[in-house]
Design a protein around this motif. Structure first.
Motif, PDB file in Angstrom:
ATOM      1  N   LEU A  35     -40.610  18.162  -0.890  1.00 20.62           N
ATOM      2  CA  LEU A  35     -40.729  19.397  -1.682  1.00 20.62           C
ATOM      3  C   LEU A  35     -39.619  20.387  -1.305  1.00 20.62           C
ATOM      4  CD1 LEU A  35     -42.273  21.145  -3.699  1.00 20.62           C
ATOM      5  CD2 LEU A  35     -43.810  21.845  -1.823  1.00 20.62           C
ATOM      6  N   ILE A  36     -39.314  20.473  -0.019  1.00 22.17           N
ATOM      7  CA  ILE A  36     -38.232  21.350   0.451  1.00 22.17           C
ATOM      8  C   ILE A  36     -36.887  20.881  -0.125  1.00 22.17           C
ATOM      9  CG2 ILE A  36     -36.902  22.059   2.489  1.00 22.17           C
ATOM     10  CD1 ILE A  36     -39.554  22.029   4.055  1.00 22.17           C
ATOM     11  N   ALA A  37     -36.663  19.575  -0.086  1.00 20.92           N
ATOM     12  CA  ALA A  37     -35.405  19.021  -0.604  1.00 20.92           C
ATOM     13  C   ALA A  37     -35.250  19.320  -2.094  1.00 20.92           C
ATOM     14  CB  ALA A  37     -35.366  17.512  -0.360  1.00 20.92           C
ATOM     15  N   GLU A  38     -36.321  19.180  -2.860  1.00 18.84           N
ATOM     16  CA  GLU A  38     -36.269  19.465  -4.296  1.00 18.84           C
ATOM     17  C   GLU A  38     -36.001  20.942  -4.555  1.00 18.84           C
ATOM     18  OE1 GLU A  38     -36.124  18.729  -8.254  1.00 18.84           O
ATOM     19  OE2 GLU A  38     -36.249  17.242  -6.634  1.00 18.84           O
ATOM     20  N   THR A  39     -36.583  21.796  -3.741  1.00 12.58           N
ATOM     21  CA  THR A  39     -36.381  23.248  -3.865  1.00 12.58           C
ATOM     22  C   THR A  39     -34.918  23.617  -3.596  1.00 12.58           C
ATOM     23  OG1 THR A  39     -38.656  23.665  -3.154  1.00 12.58           O
ATOM     24  CG2 THR A  39     -37.108  25.504  -2.985  1.00 12.58           C
ATOM     25  N   PHE A  52     -36.105  10.883  -3.662  1.00 11.46           N
ATOM     26  CA  PHE A  52     -35.659  11.344  -2.348  1.00 11.46           C
ATOM     27  C   PHE A  52     -36.194  10.374  -1.294  1.00 11.46           C
ATOM     28  CE2 PHE A  52     -36.510  14.168   1.402  1.00 11.46           C
ATOM     29  CZ  PHE A  52     -35.184  14.351   1.752  1.00 11.46           C
ATOM     30  N   LYS A  53     -35.283   9.700  -0.608  1.00 14.36           N
ATOM     31  CA  LYS A  53     -35.664   8.723   0.415  1.00 14.36           C
ATOM     32  C   LYS A  53     -34.977   9.081   1.735  1.00 14.36           C
ATOM     33  CE  LYS A  53     -36.322   4.912  -2.828  1.00 14.36           C
ATOM     34  NZ  LYS A  53     -35.942   3.518  -3.184  1.00 14.36           N
ATOM     35  N   PRO A  54     -35.503  10.024   2.473  1.00 13.39           N
ATOM     36  CA  PRO A  54     -34.866  10.434   3.737  1.00 13.39           C
ATOM     37  C   PRO A  54     -34.972   9.346   4.794  1.00 13.39           C
ATOM     38  CG  PRO A  54     -37.002  11.466   3.508  1.00 13.39           C
ATOM     39  CD  PRO A  54     -36.766  10.753   2.227  1.00 13.39           C
ATOM     40  N   HIS A  55     -33.969   9.270   5.633  1.00 10.71           N
ATOM     41  CA  HIS A  55     -33.939   8.279   6.707  1.00 10.71           C
ATOM     42  C   HIS A  55     -32.892   8.714   7.726  1.00 10.71           C
ATOM     43  CE1 HIS A  55     -31.067   7.142   3.589  1.00 10.71           C
ATOM     44  NE2 HIS A  55     -30.313   6.684   4.571  1.00 10.71           N
ATOM     45  N   LEU A  56     -32.885   8.036   8.866  1.00 10.17           N
ATOM     46  CA  LEU A  56     -31.961   8.377   9.956  1.00 10.17           C
ATOM     47  C   LEU A  56     -31.005   7.198  10.184  1.00 10.17           C
ATOM     48  CD1 LEU A  56     -30.973  10.112  12.299  1.00 10.17           C
ATOM     49  CD2 LEU A  56     -32.900   9.285  13.665  1.00 10.17           C
ATOM     50  N   THR A  57     -29.817   7.299   9.605  1.00 14.46           N
ATOM     51  CA  THR A  57     -28.815   6.226   9.718  1.00 14.46           C
ATOM     52  C   THR A  57     -28.144   6.277  11.092  1.00 14.46           C
ATOM     53  OG1 THR A  57     -28.390   6.395   7.352  1.00 14.46           O
ATOM     54  CG2 THR A  57     -26.745   5.252   8.675  1.00 14.46           C
ATOM     55  N   PHE A  58     -28.020   5.076  11.728  1.00 19.05           N
ATOM     56  CA  PHE A  58     -27.332   5.052  13.027  1.00 19.05           C
ATOM     57  C   PHE A  58     -26.386   3.851  13.183  1.00 19.05           C
ATOM     58  CE2 PHE A  58     -31.382   2.900  13.613  1.00 19.05           C
ATOM     59  CZ  PHE A  58     -31.056   1.756  14.326  1.00 19.05           C
TER      60      PHE A  58
END
Length: 353
Positions: A257-261, A279-285
């Protein structure tokens, strides 16, 4: 009669001797005259010798002039090669910086909902298929390809998560040292909220204002509660990008919701952002695109066997305390993190990374 015959024979003998002597003298005279009449000493041929000397001088000048031109050509080629090498180095540096972010490849962008940037590639293919150009195609040639150069993110500051990522990277590199160049520095770890292209400092300042304006809206969404992002398990995008997964829970829904805002606020201010269908957040390493040479060495994908023991491993929780607007291309901070245009505190405040 006998006397006369004898005299005649003697006279003949004397004549023969005189003739031989005369012939020898003439022959000697010819031999004596030959050196005087040779081509090299003949006055009639002295002009030819001078001409030949001049021709040799001209030939030497031509050789020198040709050598100078060759050296000049070599110098131009070296200069052009050096310039091309510098341009290539600059491009590689940009690619390297982009590679630390998710969605550097079109296929992965599409999989994760970022579909705006690859459009130009399909248009190029269409032009080749048709074999002709129209006004739209001609106009398209003049447009430069726009790459994202800024992003809004949440930095990863929890030591437990950082140490867990380090451990996985260490195991992978021990299995194959060549993969060390595909590791993203832990100082750069973050979760991307939004990527965009800012053409100049005016747009950068506008983006800074937008992020700061988002603070009040984000606080309203959080309603004084903590936003804790839980990282558990490791997965990959087509074997080319390896990342830590976020657990599906109410906190992840709040982050979406924050990302869309934030995205809506940026678009309302006329700032170009990548379209996001999901929206598919993830932590790339880990990312192969950081080391293009690996493909030439036969490494086209990460083997899941390298990190199978961490497929469901709990890495830790990241408490969200701020939003960053970062540059992909500007010089990084001394601690290794991206250049940060602004950092807006949200939720429960603590030391900013």
């Amino acid at each position: 009669m006998e006397v006369v015959s004898l005299n005649t024979e003697e006279d003949n003998t004397m004549m023969l001797l005189d003739y031989d002597q005369q012939s020898n003298e003439e022959h000697q005279a010819e031999l004596t005259l030959e050196p005087a009449t040779c081509v090299g000493d003949s006055p009639a041929n002295s002009g030819w010798l001078l001409s030949d000397s001049n021709d040799k001088g001209c030939l030497q000048n031509d050789v020198l002039e040709g050598t100078e031109k060759t050296e000049e050509t070599k110098e131009k080629r070296l200069k052009a090669k050096k310039q091309k090498k510098n341009q290539s180095a600059a491009k590689n540096e940009i690619k390297s910086l982009l590679a630390e972010l998710p969605f550097a490849k079109a296929e992965i962008r599409e999989e994760c909902g970022f579909t705006a940037l690859p459009e130009k590639t399909s248009k190029k293919k269409r032009k080749r298929t048709l074999g002709g150009e129209n006004e739209d195609d001609a106009g398209q040639k003049k447009k430069k390809k726009v790459h994202p150069n800024y992003f809004v993110s949440i930095p990863i500051t929890n030591p437990k998560i950082i140490d867990g990522i380090k451990a996985v990277q260490h195991i992978v590199v021990q299995a194959d040292e060549r993969l060390s160049k595909a590791m993203i520095p832990v100082a750069c770890l973050h979760v991307t909220i939004l990527v965009m292209h800012l053409a100049n400092e005016v747009e950068v300042n506008k983006a800074v204002n937008v992020v700061e304006e988002c603070k009040e809206t984000v606080q309203e969404i959080l309603q004084g509660k903590q936003l804790a992002l839980r990282f558990q398990g490791i997965a990959d995008f087509r074997g080319e990008v390896v990342f830590a997964q976020l657990v599906q829970n109410e906190h992840l829904a709040t982050l979406a919701l924050i990302a869309e805002t934030v995205k809506t606020r940026f678009q309302a201010n006329g700032i170009l952002t990548a379209d996001s269908q999901a929206f598919k957040p993830h932590l790339t390493f880990m990312k192969l695109s950081r080391a293009p040479k690996l493909r030439h060495q036969g490494i086209k994908k990460f083997s899941p066997e390298l990190y199978k023991n961490f497929e469901d491993h709990y890495l830790g929780d990241e408490i969200v305390t701020c939003l960053h607007l970062c540059s992909m291309l500007k010089k990084k901070q001394p601690n290794g993190y991206y250049h940060c245009e602004t950092s807006v505190p949200v939720g429960k405040c603590k030391a900013i990374h």
